[in-house]
Design an enzyme around this catalytic site. Structure first.
Site, PDB file in Angstrom:
ATOM      1  CD  GLU A 101      -2.798   0.992   2.197  1.00  0.00           C
ATOM      2  OE1 GLU A 101      -3.410  -0.150   2.661  1.00  0.00           O
ATOM      3  OE2 GLU A 101      -3.464   2.038   2.666  1.00  0.00           O
ATOM      4  CE  LYS A 262      -6.707  -1.562   5.443  1.00  0.00           C
ATOM      5  NZ  LYS A 262      -5.596  -0.703   4.411  1.00  0.00           N
ATOM      6  CG  ASP A 278       0.363 -16.820  12.019  1.00  0.00           C
ATOM      7  OD1 ASP A 278      -0.380 -16.207  11.366  1.00  0.00           O
ATOM      8  OD2 ASP A 278       0.076 -18.019  12.511  1.00  0.00           O
ATOM      9  CG  HIS A 382      -3.391   6.752  -0.633  1.00  0.00           C
ATOM     10  ND1 HIS A 382      -3.961   7.112   0.614  1.00  0.00           N
ATOM     11  CD2 HIS A 382      -3.465   5.395  -0.946  1.00  0.00           C
ATOM     12  CE1 HIS A 382      -3.787   6.048   1.343  1.00  0.00           C
ATOM     13  NE2 HIS A 382      -3.646   4.966   0.312  1.00  0.00           N
TER      14      HIS A 382
END
Ligand code: MEV
Length: 391
Positions: A101, A262, A278, A382
């Site tokens: 990302e 998130k 993991d 972004h």
């Protein structure tokens, strides 16, 4: 702005020399350098050997991939970058992050730049092994209590010397179903394999003790202890207030809290991937922990934010608390060449320190997301990389 700087936290750094070598100045304009230049700076700074440098460039070969999972037909690569500006418990740290990302690594670095020092700690290294017993005899619970030491002895005979079973607990879950849990100190490993082996190994004894039928024998990814990171952030008062407003949105609204978390996991998972953790276990543990951190108007709790934001002594203060089940031995940490290189780049931290670093990155990631959302919006950052791609 005068950011308080009076922390005193345990931080066990295996390779202290790396910290001394790390010169912040060498990283000025790091993002403007070529990939080769950046790699040279990082390998030079952290004294990475040629093999580790090659692993950073190449990731993993087909033979290694074939030794890890079944039916291999290729290797799937992701970008690996380093976040800069992190000072955690008084030590400078270059943090490896794997993510696809755009903006995530830049945001973590920018968040860290707004702090003076991040105070952080890993959780205690405990993992719970669960054993489900169906149709136990009447006195089963009492028998588990009476035979606790036998159960611990059996568990410790199975576990390696670096781990120890320390406690047995049990509970009735439903008619004809109880659970028995063994708390294991798994040391520097993540411990999943060891705890699963232990659960399977003690099952016959539990069956004998309870007179029931043992069904599931597996670890829980719900960690019994949490790690944390907290820091003061240098930001204008009006922005600080809006970051607290943004946090309150997540506190009172689960749908917002999911996205808020998130953003935290953008950082935590990226460090987890880089260091061979993991990441599904990390995510499951984090979201389970967040399950009751939100506030329902009129009473009750709901899924809520993993972090807290407040204004203290007139300065923005944030704290991230979450389970961080990680390991620095076993698993991918040695078998994935790039994960081993990333751990080397970090100075081979203890598991406690790695968890602290991940918490610090999660906190800074969250800060930067909220700062962007509370000001220009996130699209500006972004789109920067997007524009670079088009050039
Ligand atoms: C994007 O990957 C993460 C954010 O949506 C997090 C947030 O909304 O807090 C920006």
């Amino acid at each position: 702005m005068n950011i308080p700087h009076n922390y005193n936290v345990r931080f066990i750094w295996h390779n202290k020399a790396i910290n001394n070598r790390l010169k912040r100045t060498a990283l000025h304009g790091f993002y403007r350098r070529s990939v080769d230049d950046r790699l040279e700076i990082v390998t030079d700074m952290t004294k990475l050997g040629a093999e580790h440098e090659r692993a950073l460039r190449m990731g993993m070969d087909m033979d290694t991939a074939d030794s890890l999972v079944e039916n291999v037909v290729g290797v799937y690569a992701l970008p690996l970058g380093v976040a800069t500006n992190f000072r955690i418990n008084g030590k400078d740290v270059l943090v490896p992050m794997v993510t696809e990302e755009p903006s995530v690594i830049a945001a973590a670095s920018a968040g860290a730049k707004a702090t003076k020092d991040i105070k952080a700690a890993g959780p205690l290294p405990y993992v719970i092994g669960q054993i489900q017993v169906l149709n136990p005899t009447k006195g089963a619970m009492n028998m588990i209590k009476v035979r606790e030491q036998d159960i611990l002895d059996a568990a410790n005979n199975i576990l390696s010397k670096r781990m120890s079973a320390i406690k047995v607990t049990y509970a009735i879950l439903a008619d004809e179903m109880i659970k028995m849990e063994i708390v294991v100190d798994v040391g520097e490993a993540m411990g999943a394999n060891a705890v699963n082996t232990m659960c399977e190994g003690v099952a016959p004894l539990i069956q004998e003790i309870t007179g029931g039928r043992v069904l599931l024998r597996i670890l829980s990814n719900g960690a019994p202890h949490i790690g944390y990171a907290e820091a003061y952030f240098d930001v204008e008062r009006a922005v600080a207030e809006d970051i607290v407003n943004a946090y309150n949105f997540a506190l009172f609204d689960s749908s917002r809290a999911i996205t808020h978390n998130k953003g935290v996991m953008n950082g935590v998972t990226a460090v987890g991937l880089a260091t061979g953790q993991d990441t599904r276990a990390l995510e499951a543990g984090a979201h389970a922990y967040a399950a009751d951190k939100g506030i329902v108007q009129g009473g009750g709790s709901a899924y809520g934010p993993l972090s807290r934001w407040d204004i203290r002594k007139d300065i923005l203060w944030g704290r991230l608390s979450m389970p961080l089940q990680v390991g620095v031995i076993g698993g991918l940490t040695t078998r994935h060449p790039a994960a081993a290189a990333c751990l080397e780049l970090l100075g081979n931290p203890s598991k406690y320190d790695l968890a602290a670093i991940m918490a610090a990155v999660g906190l800074c990631q969250n800060f930067s997301a909220l700062r962007a959302l509370a000001t220009d919006g996130i699209q500006k950052g972004h789109m920067k990389l997007h524009r670079r791609r088009l050039e």
